[in-house]
Design a protein around this motif. Sequence first.
Motif, short mmCIF file in Angstrom:
data_model
loop_
_atom_site.label_atom_id
_atom_site.label_comp_id
_atom_site.label_asym_id
_atom_site.label_seq_id
_atom_site.Cartn_x
_atom_site.Cartn_y
_atom_site.Cartn_z
N PRO A 188 -24.51 6.80 -16.19
CA PRO A 188 -24.10 5.40 -16.03
C PRO A 188 -23.43 4.85 -17.29
N PRO A 189 -22.18 4.40 -17.20
CA PRO A 189 -21.47 3.89 -18.40
C PRO A 189 -21.86 2.45 -18.71
N ASP A 190 -21.71 2.09 -19.98
CA ASP A 190 -21.89 0.70 -20.39
C ASP A 190 -20.58 -0.07 -20.26
N LEU A 191 -19.47 0.64 -20.44
CA LEU A 191 -18.15 0.02 -20.38
C LEU A 191 -17.19 0.99 -19.69
N VAL A 192 -16.39 0.48 -18.76
CA VAL A 192 -15.40 1.30 -18.06
C VAL A 192 -14.01 0.80 -18.42
N ILE A 193 -13.16 1.74 -18.84
CA ILE A 193 -11.77 1.43 -19.17
C ILE A 193 -10.88 2.05 -18.10
N PHE A 194 -10.13 1.22 -17.38
CA PHE A 194 -9.13 1.72 -16.44
C PHE A 194 -7.79 1.71 -17.15
N ASN A 279 -16.98 -5.03 -7.46
CA ASN A 279 -18.03 -4.00 -7.53
C ASN A 279 -18.70 -3.96 -8.90
N LEU A 280 -17.91 -4.02 -9.95
CA LEU A 280 -18.50 -3.89 -11.29
C LEU A 280 -19.25 -5.14 -11.72
N LYS A 281 -18.77 -6.30 -11.28
CA LYS A 281 -19.52 -7.53 -11.60
C LYS A 281 -20.86 -7.54 -10.89
N ASN A 282 -20.87 -7.07 -9.64
CA ASN A 282 -22.13 -7.02 -8.88
C ASN A 282 -23.12 -6.05 -9.51
N ASN A 283 -22.59 -5.01 -10.14
CA ASN A 283 -23.45 -4.01 -10.77
C ASN A 283 -23.63 -4.24 -12.27
N VAL A 284 -23.14 -5.38 -12.74
CA VAL A 284 -23.26 -5.78 -14.15
C VAL A 284 -22.76 -4.67 -15.08
N VAL A 285 -21.55 -4.21 -14.82
CA VAL A 285 -20.92 -3.21 -15.68
C VAL A 285 -19.67 -3.83 -16.30
N ASP A 286 -19.54 -3.77 -17.61
CA ASP A 286 -18.36 -4.31 -18.28
C ASP A 286 -17.15 -3.41 -18.03
N PHE A 287 -15.96 -4.01 -17.97
CA PHE A 287 -14.75 -3.19 -17.80
C PHE A 287 -13.52 -3.92 -18.32
N ILE A 288 -12.50 -3.14 -18.63
CA ILE A 288 -11.16 -3.65 -18.94
C ILE A 288 -10.18 -2.81 -18.13
N PHE A 289 -9.23 -3.47 -17.50
CA PHE A 289 -8.24 -2.79 -16.66
C PHE A 289 -6.87 -2.93 -17.31
N TYR A 290 -6.29 -1.79 -17.71
CA TYR A 290 -4.98 -1.78 -18.37
C TYR A 290 -3.90 -1.21 -17.45
N ILE A 291 -2.76 -1.86 -17.39
CA ILE A 291 -1.55 -1.25 -16.85
C ILE A 291 -0.85 -0.55 -18.00
N GLN A 292 -0.59 0.73 -17.84
CA GLN A 292 -0.01 1.54 -18.91
C GLN A 292 1.40 1.06 -19.28
N PRO A 293 1.81 1.29 -20.53
CA PRO A 293 3.19 0.99 -20.91
C PRO A 293 4.16 1.88 -20.11
N LEU A 294 5.26 1.28 -19.67
CA LEU A 294 6.26 2.01 -18.89
C LEU A 294 7.55 2.14 -19.68
N ASN A 295 8.20 3.28 -19.53
CA ASN A 295 9.47 3.53 -20.20
C ASN A 295 10.59 2.78 -19.48
N GLU A 296 11.62 2.43 -20.22
CA GLU A 296 12.78 1.80 -19.58
C GLU A 296 13.41 2.79 -18.61
N LEU A 297 13.84 2.27 -17.47
CA LEU A 297 14.40 3.16 -16.44
C LEU A 297 15.72 3.78 -16.89
N GLU A 298 15.86 5.05 -16.58
CA GLU A 298 17.12 5.73 -16.84
C GLU A 298 17.96 5.74 -15.57
#
Length: 369
Positions: A188-194, A279-298
């Motif tokens: 069981p994690p204390d913190l989840v990073i997406f 889900n994570l709030k109900n289970n009292v689990v901390d988390f941060i959700f990141y959208i990854q950096p994207l490269n400029e389109l070629e």
Amino acid sequence: MNKIFKFLVFLLITEIILGYVIYLKKQHNEFGYFASSTFKIINFVNRKVFKNLPDEDEDDEKIIELAKEVNCNDVKNQNQLFDLYKLNPYKKKPINFQSDLEFINSFDKNKDYLILILGNSETFGSYILDDQKRLHSILQKKIRNKSYSLIKDKKKEKGKIFVINYGQHGGMIHDHLIEMKDFSNIYPPDLVIFYTGGNELILDTIFERAIDVDIYSLKTKKFYSVNKDPDLTEFMSQDDFEKCLDKNVFVTKNNFSEYMLKIDIIEYIKYFFNKIDENLKNNVVDFIFYIQPLNELEKDTNIKIDNYNKIHNIEIVNENFINLNLLDKDLKLNYKDAFHTVNADILTDFLLEDIWKKFGEKIQKKIND
């Protein structure tokens, strides 16, 4: 002189005969090197007649044992890819995660602080050739150093901080909640990073490939297919199965084009983020959700500009949602394609800052109390 020459010739012939006929093959196969067969005969006589040397088999075993010795202190912090099974490894796909031997040897959920990172091949570290310099390994070192630097009494620290990488090749946002639950049942994690969002650039293409094999439910947001279990005496074919489906609920290869127009990438991300948040709030689990950096389109990219623009600029009003593409500063990343980078060191600086700002006190409290 003749006698000396004859004696040397005799020794040479003896060595060749003994080496090739009796010992050479055995010696090479077992140890990968060659030794004088004449000296082996002399040693043998010494052992058996004069009992001056230890038994040959005893020597060989010692050599093999020495070769097997490993310095555990040197390898316990090295990153490894582990396969973790539940009770029966034949019934379920293993949980593949990256960590080190220190984690599986000593992790204690009561005193150690566990951070779980979920995502795709960029999260996994596909383009980072040094296994020890992937996202989780660097973040673990940085966050441990941060924690240790703030402790006045250096002997006070009782627990440790572990960062586990559960990034999967081809991973998508709709996978991550299930992956997190599977892993949490064991550790069981204390913190989840997406740390995710890259594969969603080609959501249309991925869905199209999947629909060639499976069918998709707009209601459950899941894929289905007919399991051709040989123990079943009767089962539907995939075609018959699709004919009987509610066309207003299921997307198949026959109505794919019509429904894909209705599956908007923004709504897709919001839907699964809200499921994670709930889900994570109900289970009292901390988390941060990141959208990854994207490269400029070629110009030659197969990614739809509309998808790129939507993901690049998406905002969700939630303190746990962070789109790294909206940062004011230029990250100066070295991209290999649309979203894969080799810059774990740069990226972990931002992750560390967020983690410590939001959860630093919790981390210190758990590992030091």
